[in-house]
Design an enzyme around this catalytic site. Structure first.
Site, short mmCIF file in Angstrom:
data_model
loop_
_atom_site.label_atom_id
_atom_site.label_comp_id
_atom_site.label_asym_id
_atom_site.label_seq_id
_atom_site.Cartn_x
_atom_site.Cartn_y
_atom_site.Cartn_z
N CYS A 8 1.04 -1.05 -0.43
CA CYS A 8 0.07 0.22 -0.08
C CYS A 8 1.04 1.48 -0.39
O CYS A 8 2.14 1.50 1.32
CB CYS A 8 -0.91 -0.50 1.22
SG CYS A 8 -0.87 1.39 1.71
N CYS A 22 0.58 3.81 3.22
CA CYS A 22 1.43 2.92 4.05
C CYS A 22 2.88 3.35 4.26
O CYS A 22 3.79 3.58 4.87
CB CYS A 22 0.90 1.65 4.24
SG CYS A 22 -1.16 1.36 4.36
#
Lengths: 307, 102
Positions: free
Chosen positions: B30, B33
């Site tokens: 991600c 992230c």
């Protein structure tokens, strides 16, 4: 004594780090201010296929790191901090940060990019992360075998719908026009996906929730005014971007969509202030046009500094 | 202090910690992230009085669903075992510090 940089660049994406590379390589004292982490929107893309020089494509994260290192090789530095406000009108420009106080520079390059545009529903913020999402690649996996609605008709909406169609039981693509805006390369696969249903000429009027989670969306057909409700678990919004210009506080001229007005010279309405990348008015917002802006801005900044 | 890898096996100790706890629910694939990850590392380094933990949502699905995580990154602040704040999406360092101070 206060330190005055030759150039402060606001935003550490491809445009910002290219300006930093050119400026530091020309011997100027250059600082990049990045609010979060380098790369900007590039890091949200899985693979970038349309940046030349990478025959197999390149992931946004690696490309970001490489661009930062390239600029730092010539002495540009990065400070991780958020810009709260700016005063661009004096000769020495002032930049107020959240944590590092006021910084000073002779030239400023605005490379702050853009963020996802919101639909503007009353409960959008409330349901953010519990059914309303802006990043299908991040949150799609939480909707395995569920029903998702994608809003938008451009490249990212269509690629989101396609990505979700591999995970979800069913995907609805809601677009306010009667034809997709996405480039042709996306059309074939999305038309072939059996679990994608197109809702053309439709806008989302309401998102209903149950127990804090999205349960359905209400659509209105803009041609017939017909209403329709779709039961779903998640809504992925992909209706374009909103330029990040709040901190400018109306000091620069913006166009009606909020982008900073500057032509290909990247010069803004204030001398010594340049706008590069997605935050500038332009036809095509891509990594390759962003880096080009960065180089041009550094060129004119150099000219301005040597006056 | 270094960041603790939180799993359902050590979560009990995390929950019962005397310190303020910051949990970062993330996944390797991600983008946002990966943006927030280094900031969380830095906060752990600089604040020994805060217990900073990362929860990999792919490996720890039970923990993720116990916290109602439907979006990553999600940052959660715990005090005395109770959720004080929960915030979705990548945030700049100053905003995360403000979450911890509230």
């Amino acid at each position: 004594m206060k330190h005055i940089y030759d150039m402060i660049i606001i935003g550490g994406g491809p445009a910002g780090y290219t300006a930093a590379l050119y400026s530091s390589r020309a011997g100027f004292d250059t600082l990049v201010l990045e609010r979060m982490s380098v790369g900007g929107q590039m890091t949200l893309t899985d693979v970038i296929d349309n940046y030349p020089g990478f025959p197999q494509g390149v992931d946004g994260f690696t490309l970001s790191m490489n661009m930062q290192q390239g600029a730092e090789r010539f002495g540009a530095t990065t400070m991780y901090d958020e810009v709260v406000s700016v005063d661009l009108n004096s000769e020495v420009k002032e930049i107020e940060t959240a944590m590092s106080g006021t910084l000073y520079a002779r030239t400023v390059v605005i490379a702050s990019g853009a963020n996802p545009r919101e639909l503007g529903l009353v409960n959008e913020q409330e349901l953010l992360g519990s059914g309303i999402h802006y990043c299908a690649h991040c949150d799609g996996r939480f909707y395995k075998d569920k029903v998702a609605v994608v809003v938008g008709g451009g490249n990212s909406a269509v690629s989101d719908a396609l990505y979700l169609s591999h995970l979800c039981k069913k995907v609805y693509l809601v677009h306010r026009r009667d034809v997709l805006k996405a480039t042709k390369i996306y059309h074939d696969p999305v038309m072939k996906a059996e679990n994608i249903e197109f809702c053309y000429n439709c806008v989302v009027s309401k998102v209903e929730s149950d127990n804090g989670k999205v349960s359905s969306v209400s659509l209105i057909d803009v041609k017939t005014n017909e209403k329709r409700e779709i039961s779903c678990d998640g809504v992925f919004i992909s209706i374009g971007r909103k330029p990040a210009t709040d901190f400018l506080n109306d000091q620069l001229e913006l166009d009606r969509n909020g982008y900073i007005v500057a032509d290909e010279s990247t010069k803004t309405s204030i001398d010594g202030v340049f706008a590069v990348g997605d935050v500038r008015t332009k036809v095509l917002r891509q990594v390759v046009t962003a880096v080009s802006d960065g180089a041009v801005a550094a060129h004119f900044a150099e000219e301005y500094l040597s006056q | 202090m270094s960041v603790l890898k939180v799993t359902k096996d050590n979560y009990f100790d995390v929950k019962n910690s005397d310190k303020t706890v910051l949990l970062d629910f993330y996944a390797d694939w991600c983008g946002p992230c990966r943006m927030v990850g280094p900031i969380v590392d830095e906060i752990a380094e600089e604040n020994p009085d805060i217990l900073v933990g990362k929860v990999n949502v792919d490996e720890q699905q039970e923990l993720a669903s116990a916290f109602g995580v439907m979006s990553i990154p999600t940052l959660v602040v715990l005090r005395n075992g109770e959720v004080v704040t929960k915030s979705m999406g990548a945030k700049p360092k100053a905003q995360i510090m403000a979450m911890l101070e509230s």
